[in-house]
Design a protein around this motif. Structure first.
Motif, PDB file in Angstrom:
ATOM      1  N   GLY A  25     -22.132  12.256 -20.821  1.00 31.62           N
ATOM      2  CA  GLY A  25     -22.767  11.346 -21.755  1.00 31.62           C
ATOM      3  C   GLY A  25     -22.971  11.941 -23.132  1.00 31.62           C
ATOM      4  N   HIS A  26     -22.979  11.076 -24.155  1.00 28.75           N
ATOM      5  CA  HIS A  26     -23.159  11.478 -25.545  1.00 28.75           C
ATOM      6  C   HIS A  26     -23.660  10.273 -26.318  1.00 28.75           C
ATOM      7  N   SER A  27     -23.884  10.448 -27.624  1.00 36.88           N
ATOM      8  CA  SER A  27     -24.592   9.422 -28.393  1.00 36.88           C
ATOM      9  C   SER A  27     -23.810   8.113 -28.493  1.00 36.88           C
ATOM     10  N   LEU A  28     -22.493   8.177 -28.685  1.00 37.70           N
ATOM     11  CA  LEU A  28     -21.737   6.930 -28.789  1.00 37.70           C
ATOM     12  C   LEU A  28     -21.674   6.201 -27.450  1.00 37.70           C
ATOM     13  N   ALA A  29     -21.653   6.958 -26.355  1.00 41.14           N
ATOM     14  CA  ALA A  29     -21.722   6.314 -25.039  1.00 41.14           C
ATOM     15  C   ALA A  29     -23.064   5.596 -24.867  1.00 41.14           C
ATOM     16  N   MET A  30     -24.131   6.187 -25.383  1.00 39.56           N
ATOM     17  CA  MET A  30     -25.430   5.510 -25.350  1.00 39.56           C
ATOM     18  C   MET A  30     -25.330   4.161 -26.048  1.00 39.56           C
ATOM     19  N   MET A  31     -24.704   4.155 -27.219  1.00 41.92           N
ATOM     20  CA  MET A  31     -24.577   2.904 -27.976  1.00 41.92           C
ATOM     21  C   MET A  31     -23.834   1.847 -27.170  1.00 41.92           C
ATOM     22  N   ARG A  32     -22.748   2.253 -26.536  1.00 47.39           N
ATOM     23  CA  ARG A  32     -21.961   1.290 -25.751  1.00 47.39           C
ATOM     24  C   ARG A  32     -22.784   0.727 -24.593  1.00 47.39           C
ATOM     25  N   ILE A  33     -23.540   1.588 -23.943  1.00 49.45           N
ATOM     26  CA  ILE A  33     -24.334   1.144 -22.796  1.00 49.45           C
ATOM     27  C   ILE A  33     -25.432   0.181 -23.257  1.00 49.45           C
ATOM     28  N   VAL A  34     -26.118   0.545 -24.358  1.00 52.49           N
ATOM     29  CA  VAL A  34     -27.161  -0.338 -24.896  1.00 52.49           C
ATOM     30  C   VAL A  34     -26.574  -1.710 -25.204  1.00 52.49           C
ATOM     31  N   ALA A  35     -25.403  -1.720 -25.862  1.00 54.00           N
ATOM     32  CA  ALA A  35     -24.772  -2.995 -26.226  1.00 54.00           C
ATOM     33  C   ALA A  35     -24.346  -3.780 -24.989  1.00 54.00           C
ATOM     34  N   THR A  36     -23.811  -3.096 -23.980  1.00 53.31           N
ATOM     35  CA  THR A  36     -23.322  -3.770 -22.779  1.00 53.31           C
ATOM     36  C   THR A  36     -24.445  -4.437 -22.004  1.00 53.31           C
ATOM     37  N   VAL A  37     -25.530  -3.709 -21.753  1.00 57.23           N
ATOM     38  CA  VAL A  37     -26.610  -4.292 -20.939  1.00 57.23           C
ATOM     39  C   VAL A  37     -27.327  -5.403 -21.706  1.00 57.23           C
ATOM     40  N   ARG A  38     -27.333  -5.295 -23.039  1.00 60.73           N
ATOM     41  CA  ARG A  38     -27.956  -6.370 -23.819  1.00 60.73           C
ATOM     42  C   ARG A  38     -27.090  -7.621 -23.812  1.00 60.73           C
TER      43      ARG A  38
ATOM     44  N   HIS B 169     -17.288   6.737 -42.640  1.00 62.38           N
ATOM     45  CA  HIS B 169     -17.894   7.598 -43.654  1.00 62.38           C
ATOM     46  C   HIS B 169     -19.317   8.007 -43.281  1.00 62.38           C
ATOM     47  N   LEU B 170     -20.083   7.085 -42.680  1.00 59.49           N
ATOM     48  CA  LEU B 170     -21.508   7.300 -42.491  1.00 59.49           C
ATOM     49  C   LEU B 170     -21.873   7.953 -41.163  1.00 59.49           C
ATOM     50  N   VAL B 171     -21.068   7.729 -40.109  1.00 58.91           N
ATOM     51  CA  VAL B 171     -21.415   8.253 -38.787  1.00 58.91           C
ATOM     52  C   VAL B 171     -20.900   9.680 -38.669  1.00 58.91           C
TER      53      VAL B 171
ATOM     54  N   GLU C  23     -13.454  12.677 -32.949  1.00 59.39           N
ATOM     55  CA  GLU C  23     -12.421  12.450 -33.952  1.00 59.39           C
ATOM     56  C   GLU C  23     -11.162  11.847 -33.342  1.00 59.39           C
ATOM     57  N   GLU C  24     -10.917  12.111 -32.076  1.00 59.56           N
ATOM     58  CA  GLU C  24      -9.723  11.561 -31.429  1.00 59.56           C
ATOM     59  C   GLU C  24      -9.901  10.081 -31.110  1.00 59.56           C
ATOM     60  N   THR C  25     -11.086   9.715 -30.618  1.00 62.38           N
ATOM     61  CA  THR C  25     -11.347   8.337 -30.212  1.00 62.38           C
ATOM     62  C   THR C  25     -11.738   7.462 -31.396  1.00 62.38           C
ATOM     63  N   GLY C  26     -12.532   8.045 -32.304  1.00 65.69           N
ATOM     64  CA  GLY C  26     -12.973   7.296 -33.457  1.00 65.69           C
ATOM     65  C   GLY C  26     -14.030   6.257 -33.111  1.00 65.69           C
ATOM     66  N   ILE C  27     -14.253   5.334 -34.034  1.00 68.76           N
ATOM     67  CA  ILE C  27     -15.260   4.295 -33.880  1.00 68.76           C
ATOM     68  C   ILE C  27     -14.551   2.963 -33.644  1.00 68.76           C
ATOM     69  N   THR C  28     -15.055   2.212 -32.699  1.00 68.35           N
ATOM     70  CA  THR C  28     -14.460   0.921 -32.390  1.00 68.35           C
ATOM     71  C   THR C  28     -15.518  -0.179 -32.490  1.00 68.35           C
ATOM     72  N   LEU C  29     -15.058  -1.388 -32.676  1.00 69.81           N
ATOM     73  CA  LEU C  29     -15.924  -2.560 -32.673  1.00 69.81           C
ATOM     74  C   LEU C  29     -15.574  -3.429 -31.475  1.00 69.81           C
ATOM     75  N   PRO C  30     -16.477  -4.317 -31.061  1.00 68.47           N
ATOM     76  CA  PRO C  30     -16.123  -5.266 -29.998  1.00 68.47           C
ATOM     77  C   PRO C  30     -14.911  -6.099 -30.415  1.00 68.47           C
ATOM     78  N   GLU C  31     -14.197  -6.628 -29.434  1.00 64.01           N
ATOM     79  CA  GLU C  31     -13.020  -7.438 -29.753  1.00 64.01           C
ATOM     80  C   GLU C  31     -13.389  -8.648 -30.603  1.00 64.01           C
ATOM     81  N   GLU C  32     -14.571  -9.171 -30.401  1.00 66.94           N
ATOM     82  CA  GLU C  32     -15.051 -10.288 -31.210  1.00 66.94           C
ATOM     83  C   GLU C  32     -16.464  -9.983 -31.682  1.00 66.94           C
ATOM     84  N   GLY C  33     -16.720 -10.294 -32.952  1.00 63.52           N
ATOM     85  CA  GLY C  33     -18.053 -10.086 -33.488  1.00 63.52           C
ATOM     86  C   GLY C  33     -18.357  -8.612 -33.712  1.00 63.52           C
ATOM     87  N   ILE C  34     -19.622  -8.317 -33.900  1.00 60.32           N
ATOM     88  CA  ILE C  34     -20.068  -6.967 -34.228  1.00 60.32           C
ATOM     89  C   ILE C  34     -20.942  -6.371 -33.135  1.00 60.32           C
TER      90      ILE C  34
END
Length: 557
Positions: free
Chosen positions: A222-235, A438-440, A445-456
């Motif tokens: 686990g790491h910080s971006l995985a936390m973000m994905r989990i928070v978004a998924t359960v919400r 730029h901000l995160v 660096e290999e995976t980068g930042i992704t957005l949901p397929e639709e919306g934010i």
């Protein structure tokens, strides 16, 4: 011949800090015969020798220099790998694995499964007649490596595949099967709908099948971006609110589920008048007999960075951190003075009387300075440490430029969140990704930042609001003198005037300004690495050493 230990910018590194070995002098060749590309990469202009046209040869060896000039070899640069932005030397982990009595041979490599972040995998061949148990190997490494360098998977092999040159063919090693890693805790299946929802979200974010309710989030990779994905998924799927700080305080599905149920039952009270829920203080390590180290979040508002620091500090030292308790309901952010008052109340509840130890980094310096000021006014003894602290941000054009970018990100994410399909245009999504890139600062660096397929989704709008609030607070704050001694810790990037907290100001003038504010005097400590590298291996251990020396000398146990 001359030998230099240099960073990526060909700048000399202090004793004990790892860098690449360069050699210069009359014995250096002009290059490789008929290989101009390789020559340009390995033979570079010598900025230190003082001879026009002189060259340095990049050896590719990773070394550090001791105080007596002895060079210590740490492996090859071309064997380094990057996982979530951390530069990792597999040879170090392999060497530690070989120190286990059941291991005859070891190799460590990076695995990148589709749709998930990179993970470290350790391969071992056992000593004949013995078995190298994964849980034992993990515990063997745990006390010797920071959490970020612990392999997620431990796979046993009968032998290692070899290349035609006789070296281990890492590409031919078997990939993990995606099943739950063998951990110290026995597998326990989820027993409630909430636990099942959390296990499913963890598994998707981490690329692991069969997450157990007592599995440690960080042991699973686990790491910080995985936390973000989990928070978004359960919400999004279940309408459940999961907080980032919860991953720090409760590292298992069972712990998270219990906390969420407790909050749902009304156990967590709202902080009156703020629009933010719960307190700001998070215990990263609560056990220990020493006086705690209290850390104030950096500019992004998150306490998760200090998870990287705590393992390098004395296990008997409790560590707590303040996390920005937002976003808030108001149109403008609360000031540093207001936040210091809120944090001080929580600090006093956690430790009613001093002596106190305060540490902060970058954009948290305003709140931390106010805390230190108020504690000193109350007659308390305070050991005060700041790492690359922001100073007079309102006077620096770079700070206002960063603020404008954050405001633009907040605007775009809000438009995407409110506007539905009509607002979800390729141009708007591309601009959001560029701003996030730029901000995160804590990203693979290999995976980068992704957005949901639709919306934010809901994570990035919330994060953008928090970043804006903290930056707005920093720009509004005016530092005032405090009657304490300050331990000012500076990274290479700050000392060389290349970071935004000191843009337009010589390091000597930056120090002079802090001496105006800290009327009890200033001691400057240097740590290798750039502004974010100080919180990552190998420099984070040097940072921890500075902190331990300072608090060890304060005589305040």
């Amino acid at each position: 011949m001359s030998a230099y230990v240099l960073d990526d910018g060909l700048r000399p590194l202090p004793d004990g800090v790892r860098g690449e070995l360069y050699v210069g002098g009359d014995g250096v060749a002009r290059g490789y015969l008929n290989r101009p590309g390789a020559t340009a990469a390995a033979f570079v202009p010598d900025p230190h020798g003082g001879r026009p046209g002189a060259r340095l040869y990049r050896t590719g060896d990773l070394v550090s220099r001791s105080a007596d000039g002895t060079l210590q070899y740490h492996g090859r640069r071309d064997h380094q790998v990057k996982v979530r932005g951390l530069r990792i030397e597999p040879g170090e982990i392999e060497e530690l694995l070989l120190g286990h009595p059941d291991v005859a041979a070891a190799a460590v490599t990076v695995h990148r499964a589709p749709g998930t972040d990179a993970t470290l995998v350790a391969y071992t061949r056992a000593v004949p007649g013995r078995t190298a148990d994964p849980a034992e190997l993990r515990e063997h490494l745990r006390g010797r490596l920071p959490q970020a360098l612990l392999p997620t998977h431990y796979l046993a092999v009968a032998d290692f595949p070899l290349s035609p040159t006789g070296k281990v063919d890492r590409a031919a090693l078997p990939a993990p099967d995606g099943l739950r890693p063998r951990l110290g805790a026995a597998y326990t299946a989820p027993s409630t709908d909430l636990e099942r929802a959390l296990c499913e979200a963890w598994g998707e974010a981490l690329g692991v099948t069969g997450v157990g309710v007592h599995d440690d989030f960080f042991d699973l990779g686990g790491h910080s971006l995985a936390m973000m994905r989990i928070v978004a998924t359960v919400r999004a799927r279940h309408g459940l609110e999961l907080r980032f700080r919860s991953f720090i305080e409760h590292r298992t599905v069972a712990g998270l589920a219990a906390e969420m149920e407790s909050r749902a039952a009304g156990a967590a009270d709202a902080v009156e008048g703020t629009g933010a829920t719960g307190g700001a203080l998070v215990w990263i390590r609560e056990g220990g007999t020493r006086n705690p180290l209290f850390c104030v979040h950096p500019g992004g508002g998150s306490a998760h960075w200090y998870l990287r620091l705590a393992p390098h500090l004395d296990p008997d030292l409790p560590v707590a951190a303040f996390e920005w308790p937002g976003p808030h309901d108001g149109a403008t952010a609360p000031g540093a003075e207001e936040m210091a008052g809120r944090y001080l109340a929580e600090l006093r509840r956690a430790q009613p009387a001093g002596p106190y130890r305060l540490f902060s980094w970058c954009g948290g310096s305003g709140i931390a300075s106010e805390l230190a000021h108020r504690l000193a006014e109350a007659g308390e003894e305070v050991t005060f440490l700041l790492l690359d602290p922001g100073l007079d941000a309102h006077r620096r054009a770079e700070g206002w430029r960063e603020f404008a970018l954050i405001r633009r990100l907040e605007q775009l994410t809000a438009e995407l969140a409110r506007g539905g399909a009509a607002a979800d245009t390729p141009a708007r999504r591309q601009e959001v990704l560029e701003l996030l890139d730029h901000l995160v600062d804590d990203v693979d660096e290999e995976t980068g930042i992704t957005l949901p397929e639709e919306g934010i989704g809901e994570v990035w709008p919330r994060e953008a609001r928090i970043w804006r609030e903290v930056m707005e607070m920093d720009l509004a704050y005016r530092h005032r003198p405090f009657a304490l001694h300050l331990h000012l810790i500076a990274s290479d990037e700050l000392a060389q005037g290349r970071h935004e907290v000191s843009y337009g100001q010589e390091f000597a003038d930056y120090q002079r300004r802090w001496r105006e504010l800290a009327t009890g005097g200033v001691t400057v400590h240097r740590v290798g690495g750039d502004h974010f590298g100080v919180m990552k291996p190998p420099h984070v251990s040097d940072l921890a050493g500075v902190i331990e020396r300072v608090i060890g000398a304060d005589g305040r146990e």
